[in-house]
Write a protein that holds these residues in place. Structure first.
Motif, PDB file in Angstrom:
ATOM      1  N   THR A   1       0.842  -1.197   0.000  1.00  0.00           N
ATOM      2  CA  THR A   1       0.000   0.000   0.000  1.00  0.00           C
ATOM      3  C   THR A   1       0.876   1.245   0.000  1.00  0.00           C
ATOM      4  N   VAL A   2       1.934   1.234   0.801  1.00  0.00           N
ATOM      5  CA  VAL A   2       2.879   2.353   0.825  1.00  0.00           C
ATOM      6  C   VAL A   2       3.491   2.557  -0.556  1.00  0.00           C
ATOM      7  N   ALA A   3       3.850   1.451  -1.234  1.00  0.00           N
ATOM      8  CA  ALA A   3       4.457   1.543  -2.562  1.00  0.00           C
ATOM      9  C   ALA A   3       3.484   2.119  -3.577  1.00  0.00           C
ATOM     10  N   VAL A   4       2.252   1.648  -3.588  1.00  0.00           N
ATOM     11  CA  VAL A   4       1.262   2.111  -4.565  1.00  0.00           C
ATOM     12  C   VAL A   4       0.956   3.591  -4.357  1.00  0.00           C
ATOM     13  N   GLU A   5       0.883   4.014  -3.106  1.00  0.00           N
ATOM     14  CA  GLU A   5       0.594   5.422  -2.820  1.00  0.00           C
ATOM     15  C   GLU A   5       1.731   6.332  -3.278  1.00  0.00           C
TER      16      GLU A   5
ATOM     17  N   ARG B   1      -3.524   4.816 -14.211  1.00  0.00           N
ATOM     18  CA  ARG B   1      -4.427   3.663 -14.108  1.00  0.00           C
ATOM     19  C   ARG B   1      -3.877   2.482 -14.896  1.00  0.00           C
ATOM     20  N   GLY B   2      -2.633   2.606 -15.347  1.00  0.00           N
ATOM     21  CA  GLY B   2      -2.043   1.534 -16.143  1.00  0.00           C
ATOM     22  C   GLY B   2      -1.542   0.387 -15.276  1.00  0.00           C
ATOM     23  N   PRO B   3      -1.214  -0.744 -15.888  1.00  0.00           N
ATOM     24  CA  PRO B   3      -0.781  -1.920 -15.134  1.00  0.00           C
ATOM     25  C   PRO B   3       0.566  -1.716 -14.449  1.00  0.00           C
ATOM     26  N   ILE B   4       0.762  -2.475 -13.394  1.00  0.00           N
ATOM     27  CA  ILE B   4       2.064  -2.579 -12.740  1.00  0.00           C
ATOM     28  C   ILE B   4       2.730  -3.835 -13.288  1.00  0.00           C
ATOM     29  N   TYR B   5       3.899  -3.679 -13.866  1.00  0.00           N
ATOM     30  CA  TYR B   5       4.637  -4.827 -14.409  1.00  0.00           C
ATOM     31  C   TYR B   5       5.707  -5.265 -13.409  1.00  0.00           C
ATOM     32  N   VAL B   6       5.758  -6.559 -13.148  1.00  0.00           N
ATOM     33  CA  VAL B   6       6.733  -7.082 -12.197  1.00  0.00           C
ATOM     34  C   VAL B   6       7.723  -7.976 -12.929  1.00  0.00           C
ATOM     35  N   ASP B   7       8.953  -7.965 -12.459  1.00  0.00           N
ATOM     36  CA  ASP B   7       9.973  -8.866 -12.991  1.00  0.00           C
ATOM     37  C   ASP B   7       9.515 -10.314 -12.836  1.00  0.00           C
ATOM     38  N   GLY B   8       9.814 -11.138 -13.823  1.00  0.00           N
ATOM     39  CA  GLY B   8       9.338 -12.513 -13.822  1.00  0.00           C
ATOM     40  C   GLY B   8       9.840 -13.367 -12.682  1.00  0.00           C
ATOM     41  N   MET B   9      10.925 -12.962 -12.019  1.00  0.00           N
ATOM     42  CA  MET B   9      11.471 -13.737 -10.907  1.00  0.00           C
ATOM     43  C   MET B   9      10.972 -13.245  -9.544  1.00  0.00           C
TER      44      MET B   9
ATOM     45  N   PHE C   1       4.334 -13.823  -3.209  1.00  0.00           N
ATOM     46  CA  PHE C   1       3.641 -13.061  -2.162  1.00  0.00           C
ATOM     47  C   PHE C   1       3.749 -11.557  -2.411  1.00  0.00           C
ATOM     48  N   ILE C   2       4.780 -11.139  -3.131  1.00  0.00           N
ATOM     49  CA  ILE C   2       4.904  -9.717  -3.467  1.00  0.00           C
ATOM     50  C   ILE C   2       3.904  -9.349  -4.563  1.00  0.00           C
ATOM     51  N   VAL C   3       3.765 -10.220  -5.555  1.00  0.00           N
ATOM     52  CA  VAL C   3       2.763 -10.001  -6.610  1.00  0.00           C
ATOM     53  C   VAL C   3       1.366  -9.928  -5.985  1.00  0.00           C
ATOM     54  N   ASP C   4       1.068 -10.856  -5.083  1.00  0.00           N
ATOM     55  CA  ASP C   4      -0.229 -10.840  -4.392  1.00  0.00           C
ATOM     56  C   ASP C   4      -0.419  -9.551  -3.603  1.00  0.00           C
ATOM     57  N   GLY C   5       0.662  -9.096  -2.949  1.00  0.00           N
ATOM     58  CA  GLY C   5       0.576  -7.875  -2.144  1.00  0.00           C
ATOM     59  C   GLY C   5       0.194  -6.672  -2.976  1.00  0.00           C
ATOM     60  N   PHE C   6       0.781  -6.532  -4.160  1.00  0.00           N
ATOM     61  CA  PHE C   6       0.420  -5.418  -5.040  1.00  0.00           C
ATOM     62  C   PHE C   6      -1.011  -5.562  -5.541  1.00  0.00           C
ATOM     63  N   GLY C   7      -1.417  -6.802  -5.825  1.00  0.00           N
ATOM     64  CA  GLY C   7      -2.789  -7.016  -6.292  1.00  0.00           C
ATOM     65  C   GLY C   7      -3.820  -6.579  -5.267  1.00  0.00           C
ATOM     66  N   LYS C   8      -3.567  -6.837  -3.999  1.00  0.00           N
ATOM     67  CA  LYS C   8      -4.498  -6.447  -2.937  1.00  0.00           C
ATOM     68  C   LYS C   8      -4.437  -4.950  -2.653  1.00  0.00           C
ATOM     69  N   ALA C   9      -3.218  -4.376  -2.776  1.00  0.00           N
ATOM     70  CA  ALA C   9      -3.052  -2.953  -2.481  1.00  0.00           C
ATOM     71  C   ALA C   9      -3.615  -2.071  -3.595  1.00  0.00           C
ATOM     72  N   ALA C  10      -3.684  -2.606  -4.814  1.00  0.00           N
ATOM     73  CA  ALA C  10      -4.187  -1.826  -5.948  1.00  0.00           C
ATOM     74  C   ALA C  10      -5.203  -2.654  -6.720  1.00  0.00           C
ATOM     75  N   PRO C  11      -6.384  -2.869  -6.131  1.00  0.00           N
ATOM     76  CA  PRO C  11      -7.362  -3.758  -6.774  1.00  0.00           C
ATOM     77  C   PRO C  11      -7.857  -3.249  -8.126  1.00  0.00           C
ATOM     78  N   GLY C  12      -7.689  -1.962  -8.381  1.00  0.00           N
ATOM     79  CA  GLY C  12      -8.141  -1.415  -9.650  1.00  0.00           C
ATOM     80  C   GLY C  12      -7.100  -1.502 -10.753  1.00  0.00           C
ATOM     81  N   LEU C  13      -5.897  -1.947 -10.409  1.00  0.00           N
ATOM     82  CA  LEU C  13      -4.821  -2.033 -11.390  1.00  0.00           C
ATOM     83  C   LEU C  13      -4.488  -3.487 -11.676  1.00  0.00           C
ATOM     84  N   SER C  14      -4.066  -3.754 -12.888  1.00  0.00           N
ATOM     85  CA  SER C  14      -3.572  -5.089 -13.232  1.00  0.00           C
ATOM     86  C   SER C  14      -2.118  -5.209 -12.778  1.00  0.00           C
ATOM     87  N   VAL C  15      -1.764  -6.361 -12.251  1.00  0.00           N
ATOM     88  CA  VAL C  15      -0.376  -6.658 -11.880  1.00  0.00           C
ATOM     89  C   VAL C  15       0.070  -7.809 -12.772  1.00  0.00           C
ATOM     90  N   LEU C  16       0.988  -7.528 -13.690  1.00  0.00           N
ATOM     91  CA  LEU C  16       1.336  -8.475 -14.750  1.00  0.00           C
ATOM     92  C   LEU C  16       2.839  -8.718 -14.801  1.00  0.00           C
TER      93      LEU C  16
END
Length: 449
Positions: free
Chosen positions: A169-173, A179-187, A191-206
């Motif tokens: 939540t701190v990171a997203v703020e 409103r664009g997606p958050i892209y995460v490194d494939g490695m 639990f970090i991918v899940d954390g961003f998904g919960k903190a930014a439910p309106g954004l795609s985490v890909l």
């Protein structure tokens, strides 16, 4: 250990009557000493030089330089441009190869734990110009240590999260409005991918797409220079170890020699696999510590790191005193032919599966197809194994700047295993060039790795 033999004094009676004889001997010795420079022969000189088995290794990469800050800034700019084109909010990476590539943060400089420290890159657009905004998300109690990391960037921002806060939540703020997606490194850990998904439910985490991952896959001239030096000196180390290896040694003893040679060469994160005879029929070994016999081939797979960039070389070779069965020598030639066939077809614009197929076809033609049991190769750079891969079924397209291992093998259980590995890159003209070309490239024959 037994006691030393006692010193025995010569009885005086045995020395009687030797005065004139002793005088004569002294005179002869004196004449010989004084006339030595004029005699037609000479005594062998005593050499005081030290025979260094690792001669030349330390000097080979002594002029190598780490990646310059300017190149890091250009990588960040290219990442921001890719994110802007994708309408992405940010790119997120944990300490590791991708964070090292974009932000000089390796998992050696910051060890992973359950408390995330993250590199976050966001695109900023101003009057048509796109720039990269660098944010480091850090545990609050580690903020001072995080600021000691040598992170390149213009106005790097450190955002700290307290133990009673949700870090995502701190990171997203802290992200610029988007409103664009958050892209995460494939490695990135799940639990970090899940954390961003919960903190930014309106954004795609890909997972980061090819437009982003290709930035690291395609090597720059400075990256190629480091890869060349690391791989060249690894070949030189293998040759030096061959000269120190003797029949009767154990695999573990030769591994120690390899580590010593690579250390002298200046490589870090050293690793070696040494397999004798039928032990090499299992591509990654048996876990035993076999003694080298006169009829055994030696498989040596080894690597190290130079300023973050990996070497990866495998040689299967013999000693001068070895007596290798003729059928094993023929197998060696078959593997060498497969490696050559793959190298000749590799170029920009073809899919990686075709390169794998070329090596496999060569071995199949010789009746050895079933004994080639793994993919042909992998990408190499800040990781020893990274995308793209030379394997059947892949639709990845080879591009300028890509670097791969080329490592066909034949493994006949209970008898013999042979693998030859050199890495190559694709030059600006689209052609394949061995990273080991500067020291001869491929092995010449089983005696000359």
């Amino acid at each position: 250990m037994g006691k030393p033999a006692p010193l025995v004094a010569t009885p005086r009676s045995q020395c009687r009557g030797t005065g004139p004889a002793k005088l004569t001997l002294v005179l002869i010795a004196t004449v010989l000493f004084l006339s030595a420079p004029f005699l037609p022969f000479s005594f062998p000189a005593i050499s005081l030089t030290h025979n260094d088995p690792w001669e030349g290794l330390a000097a080979h990469c002594k002029d190598a330089q780490p990646i310059h800050t300017i190149e890091f800034l250009e990588r960040q700019r290219q990442l921001a441009l890719a994110l802007h084109a994708l309408n992405g909010s940010a790119y997120v990476a944990e300490p590791g190869a991708s964070a090292l590539f974009f932000g000089n943060i390796s998992d050696a400089s910051w060890q992973l734990s359950e408390r995330p420290l993250l590199l976050i890159v966001s695109p900023l657009a101003d009057q048509g110009e796109v720039s990269a905004h660098i944010t480091i998300l850090t545990p609050a109690f580690e903020e001072d240590r995080a600021k000691l990391l040598n992170v390149p960037g213009v106005d790097v921002t450190y955002v700290a999260w307290q133990e009673d806060e949700d870090p995502y939540t701190v990171a997203v703020e802290a992200l610029p409005p988007s409103r664009g997606p958050i892209y995460v490194d494939g490695m990135t850990r799940h639990f970090i991918v899940d954390g961003f998904g919960k903190a930014a439910p309106g954004l795609s985490v890909l997972s980061a797409p090819l437009a982003i991952t290709s930035l690291r896959e395609r090597k720059s001239p400075s990256e190629i220079a480091l890869l060349k030096c690391a791989n060249e000196v690894t070949v030189l180390a293998i040759r030096a170890v061959q000269a120190q290896t003797r029949i009767g040694m154990r695999e573990s003893q030769v591994i120690q020699l390899v580590d010593e040679a690579l250390a002298v060469a200046g490589l870090t994160e050293r690793w070696a696999l040494v397999l004798f005879g039928e032990n090499a029929a299992l591509p990654h070994g048996t876990g035993t510590d076999r003694v080298l016999g006169s009829s055994d081939l030696i498989l040596m797979d080894t690597e190290g790191v130079l300023f973050g960039y990996h070497s990866d070389v495998t040689r299967t070779f013999q000693l001068e005193e070895s007596e290798i069965p003729e059928d094993h020598s023929r197998l060696w030639l078959a593997v060498h032919a497969a490696q050559t066939a793959a190298f000749r077809i590799a170029r920009a614009g073809i899919i990686t599966a075709e390169v794998d197929k070329a090596a496999r076809t060569e071995l199949t033609r010789r009746g050895l197809g079933p004994y080639f049991t793994h993919r042909l190769g992998h990408g190499i750079g800040l990781e020893d194994h990274e995308a793209p891969y030379l394997r059947g079924g892949s639709d990845a397209v080879i591009d300028i700047g890509h670097a791969f291992s080329n490592e066909p093998g034949v493994y006949i259980k209970g008898k013999v295993g042979i693998r030859l590995e050199d890495c190559f890159y694709i030059n600006d003209g689209g052609a394949a060039v061995y990273l080991t070309e500067g020291v001869g490239g491929q092995a010449k024959d089983p005696l000359h790795p």
